[in-house]
Design a protein around this motif. Structure first.
Motif, PDB file in Angstrom:
ATOM      1  N   GLY A 211       0.827  -1.212   0.000  1.00 12.27           N
ATOM      2  CA  GLY A 211       0.000   0.000   0.000  1.00 12.27           C
ATOM      3  C   GLY A 211       0.857   1.256   0.000  1.00 12.27           C
ATOM      4  N   LEU A 212       0.183   2.372   0.164  1.00 11.83           N
ATOM      5  CA  LEU A 212       0.834   3.679   0.005  1.00 11.83           C
ATOM      6  C   LEU A 212       2.003   3.907   0.971  1.00 11.83           C
ATOM      7  CD1 LEU A 212       0.881   6.417  -1.405  1.00 11.83           C
ATOM      8  CD2 LEU A 212      -0.904   7.198   0.174  1.00 11.83           C
ATOM      9  N   THR A 213       1.860   3.503   2.218  1.00 13.84           N
ATOM     10  CA  THR A 213       2.914   3.775   3.206  1.00 13.84           C
ATOM     11  C   THR A 213       4.253   3.165   2.782  1.00 13.84           C
ATOM     12  OG1 THR A 213       1.253   3.815   4.947  1.00 13.84           O
ATOM     13  CG2 THR A 213       3.538   3.521   5.650  1.00 13.84           C
ATOM     14  N   VAL A 214       4.223   1.895   2.410  1.00 16.58           N
ATOM     15  CA  VAL A 214       5.467   1.215   2.023  1.00 16.58           C
ATOM     16  C   VAL A 214       6.031   1.830   0.750  1.00 16.58           C
ATOM     17  CG1 VAL A 214       6.476  -0.993   1.283  1.00 16.58           C
ATOM     18  CG2 VAL A 214       4.829  -0.936   3.175  1.00 16.58           C
ATOM     19  N   LEU A 215       5.167   2.201  -0.184  1.00 16.72           N
ATOM     20  CA  LEU A 215       5.644   2.842  -1.422  1.00 16.72           C
ATOM     21  C   LEU A 215       6.336   4.165  -1.115  1.00 16.72           C
ATOM     22  CD1 LEU A 215       2.555   2.133  -3.699  1.00 16.72           C
ATOM     23  CD2 LEU A 215       4.835   1.107  -3.937  1.00 16.72           C
ATOM     24  N   ARG A 216       5.767   4.924  -0.183  1.00  8.91           N
ATOM     25  CA  ARG A 216       6.389   6.198   0.217  1.00  8.91           C
ATOM     26  C   ARG A 216       7.762   5.958   0.826  1.00  8.91           C
ATOM     27  NH1 ARG A 216       1.120   9.177   2.417  1.00  8.91           N
ATOM     28  NH2 ARG A 216       0.750  10.465   0.588  1.00  8.91           N
ATOM     29  N   TRP A 217       7.842   4.987   1.722  1.00  9.39           N
ATOM     30  CA  TRP A 217       9.139   4.676   2.354  1.00  9.39           C
ATOM     31  C   TRP A 217      10.166   4.304   1.288  1.00  9.39           C
ATOM     32  CZ3 TRP A 217       7.254   0.943   6.822  1.00  9.39           C
ATOM     33  CH2 TRP A 217       6.602   1.713   7.788  1.00  9.39           C
ATOM     34  N   TYR A 218       9.757   3.459   0.365  1.00  8.74           N
ATOM     35  CA  TYR A 218      10.668   3.006  -0.700  1.00  8.74           C
ATOM     36  C   TYR A 218      11.171   4.209  -1.507  1.00  8.74           C
ATOM     37  CZ  TYR A 218      11.982   0.716  -5.142  1.00  8.74           C
ATOM     38  OH  TYR A 218      12.622   0.310  -6.284  1.00  8.74           O
ATOM     39  N   ARG A 219      10.253   5.102  -1.846  1.00  7.91           N
ATOM     40  CA  ARG A 219      10.632   6.292  -2.619  1.00  7.91           C
ATOM     41  C   ARG A 219      11.590   7.179  -1.819  1.00  7.91           C
ATOM     42  NH1 ARG A 219      12.218   7.785  -7.091  1.00  7.91           N
ATOM     43  NH2 ARG A 219      11.876   9.976  -7.598  1.00  7.91           N
ATOM     44  N   GLU A 220      11.250   7.398  -0.535  1.00  7.35           N
ATOM     45  CA  GLU A 220      12.107   8.232   0.322  1.00  7.35           C
ATOM     46  C   GLU A 220      13.510   7.654   0.448  1.00  7.35           C
ATOM     47  OE1 GLU A 220       8.354   9.546   3.131  1.00  7.35           O
ATOM     48  OE2 GLU A 220       9.959   8.319   4.016  1.00  7.35           O
ATOM     49  N   MET A 221      13.618   6.334   0.386  1.00 11.43           N
ATOM     50  CA  MET A 221      14.918   5.679   0.533  1.00 11.43           C
ATOM     51  C   MET A 221      15.681   5.621  -0.784  1.00 11.43           C
ATOM     52  SD  MET A 221      13.579   2.761   3.167  1.00 11.43           S
ATOM     53  CE  MET A 221      15.121   2.028   3.654  1.00 11.43           C
ATOM     54  N   GLY A 222      15.103   6.199  -1.832  1.00 12.25           N
ATOM     55  CA  GLY A 222      15.819   6.248  -3.110  1.00 12.25           C
ATOM     56  C   GLY A 222      15.360   5.222  -4.126  1.00 12.25           C
ATOM     57  N   GLY A 223      14.268   4.511  -3.829  1.00 13.99           N
ATOM     58  CA  GLY A 223      13.758   3.506  -4.766  1.00 13.99           C
ATOM     59  C   GLY A 223      13.256   4.136  -6.056  1.00 13.99           C
ATOM     60  N   GLU A 224      13.630   3.562  -7.171  1.00  9.98           N
ATOM     61  CA  GLU A 224      13.246   4.119  -8.477  1.00  9.98           C
ATOM     62  C   GLU A 224      12.571   3.098  -9.383  1.00  9.98           C
ATOM     63  OE1 GLU A 224      16.999   5.543  -9.930  1.00  9.98           O
ATOM     64  OE2 GLU A 224      16.623   7.567  -9.170  1.00  9.98           O
ATOM     65  N   ILE A 225      12.753   1.816  -9.082  1.00 10.53           N
ATOM     66  CA  ILE A 225      12.228   0.774  -9.971  1.00 10.53           C
ATOM     67  C   ILE A 225      10.870   0.325  -9.438  1.00 10.53           C
ATOM     68  CG2 ILE A 225      12.619  -1.544 -10.891  1.00 10.53           C
ATOM     69  CD1 ILE A 225      15.654  -0.974 -10.553  1.00 10.53           C
ATOM     70  N   LEU A 226       9.820   0.590 -10.193  1.00  4.35           N
ATOM     71  CA  LEU A 226       8.461   0.310  -9.735  1.00  4.35           C
ATOM     72  C   LEU A 226       7.615  -0.139 -10.922  1.00  4.35           C
ATOM     73  CD1 LEU A 226       6.487   0.536  -7.266  1.00  4.35           C
ATOM     74  CD2 LEU A 226       5.862   2.790  -8.164  1.00  4.35           C
ATOM     75  N   THR A 227       7.169  -1.385 -10.883  1.00  2.00           N
ATOM     76  CA  THR A 227       6.297  -1.890 -11.951  1.00  2.00           C
ATOM     77  C   THR A 227       4.855  -1.926 -11.438  1.00  2.00           C
ATOM     78  OG1 THR A 227       6.572  -4.208 -11.320  1.00  2.00           O
ATOM     79  CG2 THR A 227       8.154  -3.315 -12.913  1.00  2.00           C
ATOM     80  N   VAL A 228       3.933  -2.124 -12.364  1.00  2.00           N
ATOM     81  CA  VAL A 228       2.511  -2.234 -12.029  1.00  2.00           C
ATOM     82  C   VAL A 228       1.988  -3.541 -12.609  1.00  2.00           C
ATOM     83  CG1 VAL A 228       0.224  -1.262 -12.501  1.00  2.00           C
ATOM     84  CG2 VAL A 228       2.112   0.267 -11.894  1.00  2.00           C
ATOM     85  N   GLY A 229       1.294  -4.317 -11.791  1.00  3.32           N
ATOM     86  CA  GLY A 229       0.763  -5.592 -12.274  1.00  3.32           C
ATOM     87  C   GLY A 229      -0.523  -5.971 -11.583  1.00  3.32           C
ATOM     88  N   SER A 230      -1.412  -6.615 -12.332  1.00  2.00           N
ATOM     89  CA  SER A 230      -2.716  -7.001 -11.789  1.00  2.00           C
ATOM     90  C   SER A 230      -2.701  -8.371 -11.126  1.00  2.00           C
ATOM     91  CB  SER A 230      -3.753  -7.030 -12.919  1.00  2.00           C
ATOM     92  OG  SER A 230      -3.431  -8.074 -13.833  1.00  2.00           O
TER      93      SER A 230
END
Ligand SMILES: [Zn+2]
Ligand SMILES: [Zn+2]
Length: 285
Positions: A211-230
């Motif tokens: 969910g959003l919280t973990v995605l925010r943490w990942y981004r704040e830590m410098g995460g750049e690779i993010l895919t989308v899948g159903s």
């Protein structure tokens, strides 16, 4: 729109053929679909030794001819298990995948094991254990998966909540902040990405994995690779929730999502995928 996590009948639990997905993707006007068939290495797993590589090659080649407007990527979803790391690495070596999703489906707990992706074993295990006992070993295995670098992305980051929410209530990442941040740090260091797996939106958690919280943490830590899948297992779910995923990505601070060709990441700006996503709230409203 893009959907990079789709299972066909080349997976033991898939209900639609690759040709069906290609046809449906063309109808929906999708730019890209990534097949992501299961490769499992433990006899306890449903897809153990199921994937037929020659058939997978054949069916994807035929579907590419049938739906030339849709870019079909050939990926694989491995069930990561620390005890089988060498075997998985050897299997992946020399194969030409567009991308590899490393997922934890099976957890060997101290006093038993559970397939966290399936209801039966989980009901038995979770019913007898605390949330901490059930979730901690999952995140510890996910940390080993990130460190292994075997995958290009980690699949459905917090899948353990799928059946966990029925026992323990809504999943609060803050309760496992230390463990989750350790996984995210390892992923960033190893160059391993995350996916927004939208299947959680239509399952008990009612939110994506993660969910959003973990995605925010990942981004704040410098995460750049993010895919989308159903995580569709049949065509009805193709591209399900992908607009919501884009809204989540934007809300978490991402301006682009990732796809892969021959295991090299490529970025696609979210704005180029459809501006309607910017008007969506992360909760889909
Ligand atoms: Zn999975
Ligand atoms: Zn999957």
């Amino acid at each position: 729109m893009i959907d990079l996590h789709v299972h066909s009948t080349c997976s033991a639990d898939g209900g639609s053929s690759i040709a069906d997905y290609a046809r449906r993707a063309q109808e929906l006007g999708l730019a890209e679909v990534g097949l992501c068939e299961h490769a499992d290495f433990d006899p306890r797993d449903r897809s153990y030794r199921y994937l037929d590589l020659a058939r997978y090659d054949r069916e994807i080649a035929a579907a590419r001819g049938m739906a030339p407007q849709v870019r079909l990527r050939q990926g694989v979803e491995i069930t990561y298990q620390a005890n089988l790391e060498a075997e998985i690495g050897a299997w992946l070596a020399g194969k030409r995948w567009d991308y590899v999703v490393a997922s934890v489906h099976l957890v060997d707990y101290d006093d038993g094991w559970a397939m966290v992706s399936e209801p039966s074993a989980v009901e038995a295990y979770f019913g007898r254990h605390s949330q901490r006992q059930a979730y901690l070993p999952y995140f510890e295995e996910l940390l080993r998966a990130a460190r292994s670098g075997l995958g290009d992305v980690l699949g459905h980051f917090d899948l353990v909540k799928r059946y966990g929410v029925a026992h323990y209530g809504r999943f609060e990442p803050a309760s496992f902040a230390g463990e989750i941040r350790a996984v995210l740090r390892a992923a960033v260091e190893a160059g391993v990405g995350l996916e927004i797996n939208t299947s959680g939106l239509r399952q008990a958690p009612g939110e994506s994995y993660p969910g959003l919280t973990v995605l925010r943490w990942y981004r704040e830590m410098g995460g750049e690779i993010l895919t989308v899948g159903s995580d569709a297992h049949r065509v009805d779910h193709l591209a399900d929730g992908t607009n919501q995923a884009l809204a989540l990505a934007l809300a978490a601070g991402f301006t682009a999502i990732t796809t892969f060709e021959a295991r090299a990441p490529q970025w696609i700006t979210i704005a180029s995928l459809g501006l309607q996503a910017t008007f969506l709230q992360p909760d889909g409203s």
